[in-house]
Scaffold this motif. Structure first.
Motif, PDB file in Angstrom:
ATOM      1  N   LYS A  21       0.828  -1.211   0.000  1.00  0.00           N
ATOM      2  CA  LYS A  21       0.000   0.000   0.000  1.00  0.00           C
ATOM      3  C   LYS A  21       0.859   1.256   0.000  1.00  0.00           C
ATOM      4  CE  LYS A  21      -4.117   1.841   0.017  1.00  0.00           C
ATOM      5  NZ  LYS A  21      -5.058   1.616  -1.110  1.00  0.00           N
ATOM      6  N   GLU A  24       2.035   1.691  -3.390  1.00  0.00           N
ATOM      7  CA  GLU A  24       0.916   2.038  -4.268  1.00  0.00           C
ATOM      8  C   GLU A  24       0.546   3.517  -4.154  1.00  0.00           C
ATOM      9  OE1 GLU A  24      -3.807   1.190  -3.977  1.00  0.00           O
ATOM     10  OE2 GLU A  24      -2.543  -0.600  -3.976  1.00  0.00           O
ATOM     11  N   MET A 210      -0.390   7.455   4.394  1.00  0.00           N
ATOM     12  CA  MET A 210      -1.337   6.495   4.970  1.00  0.00           C
ATOM     13  C   MET A 210      -1.671   6.835   6.415  1.00  0.00           C
ATOM     14  SD  MET A 210       0.471   3.081   3.446  1.00  0.00           S
ATOM     15  CE  MET A 210      -0.541   1.918   4.379  1.00  0.00           C
ATOM     16  N   THR A 215      -5.532   5.633   6.469  1.00  0.00           N
ATOM     17  CA  THR A 215      -5.452   4.319   5.823  1.00  0.00           C
ATOM     18  C   THR A 215      -4.710   3.306   6.689  1.00  0.00           C
ATOM     19  OG1 THR A 215      -5.490   5.300   3.610  1.00  0.00           O
ATOM     20  CG2 THR A 215      -4.635   3.063   3.785  1.00  0.00           C
TER      21      THR A 215
END
Length: 265
Positions: A21, A24, A210, A215
């Protein structure tokens, strides 16, 4: 990146997901990526050498130690919000009565703890003069506990329930001790090869993104909130073991990086 310890080792699922993540969410700024996992499991002392060299490994996720922080680039964002600080005890059910009077470190030191020789916890508890039964394999530790080679195996509150459930058919007599928890600060970071500082910058950018947009916390709660609630820490005697080897650069002042256990009830 290093591989997991066995097919029954589910501990890597979450950090692998976080790594992907972080790459990403930073792809727009830094480009596409591919994650390759090492074909063979490597001991920590060998892994830190390979990460230093940067040819075969360029990132790994482990509990921090002074050596790791000195020889590699630490990204000081605890991926699990410091939850590993709280440990429950896996024990043989026949020994449960032995732990009923344990309330202090000195009480606990009467028993032998089982630890993997390459774990940071091994360094901490040997430094604090605990009696330690060493294992050289993650899987072997459960068998050694079952056979009485040591008295307890401290596992993170986010690990222990799944670990014992997965091995229930093999070791049906291993249980979670119901009244005690240990507190051993042990941040779990990403470490990057000093030969790849650009990767450290990218992963830091991804993790900070994040963290700020929620997230990371959402992923953490999805994986671990039920186990934290099940641990019921408010009803346990928490023995503060401490961590005399905790690097001084640990960002304890960043409150958003650390778990509020009281919010999980």
């Amino acid at each position: 990146m290093n591989k997991r310890h066995s097919d029954k080792d589910t501990r890597s699922n979450y950090p692998y997901a976080v790594l992907n993540k972080a790459l990403e969410v930073s792809a727009k700024q830094y480009g596409e990526f591919e994650v390759l996992v090492a074909k063979h499991l490597l001991p920590n002392n060998r892994t830190v050498e390979l990460l230093e060299d940067g040819k075969l490994l360029n990132v790994i996720m482990v509990v921090t130690t002074p050596e790791w922080e000195k020889k590699t680039i630490p990204i000081r964002i605890p991926l699990r919000f410091g939850v590993l600080a709280y440990r429950l005890l896996a024990i043989h059910k026949d020994n449960q009565i032995k732990f009923e009077s344990v309330v202090t470190i000195d009480d606990l030191k009467k028993f032998t703890v089982g630890l993997h020789r390459n774990w940071a916890t091994w360094d901490i508890m040997t430094h604090l003069n605990f009696k330690v039964g060493s294992g050289y394999s993650y899987e072997a530790l459960f068998g050694m506990l079952d056979k009485g080679r040591f008295d307890y195996l401290p596992r993170g509150i986010h690990e222990i329930y799944d670990e014992l459930e997965i091995r229930k058919s093999e070791y049906p007599d291993l249980v979670v001790e119901p009244k005690i928890a240990l507190y051993i600060p042990a941040p779990f970071y990403m470490f990057v090869s000093p030969k790849h500082p650009h990767l450290a910058v990218r992963l830091t950018t991804g993790l900070e993104t994040m963290l700020s947009d929620g997230t990371l916390k959402a992923m953490f709660d999805k994986h671990y909130s039920q186990s934290i609630k099940k641990a019921n820490l408010s009803e346990r005697t928490i023995i503060n073991i401490g961590n005399p080897l905790l690097p001084p650069e640990t960002p304890l002042d960043r409150k958003e990086l650390w778990l509020d256990i009281n919010s999980y009830k």
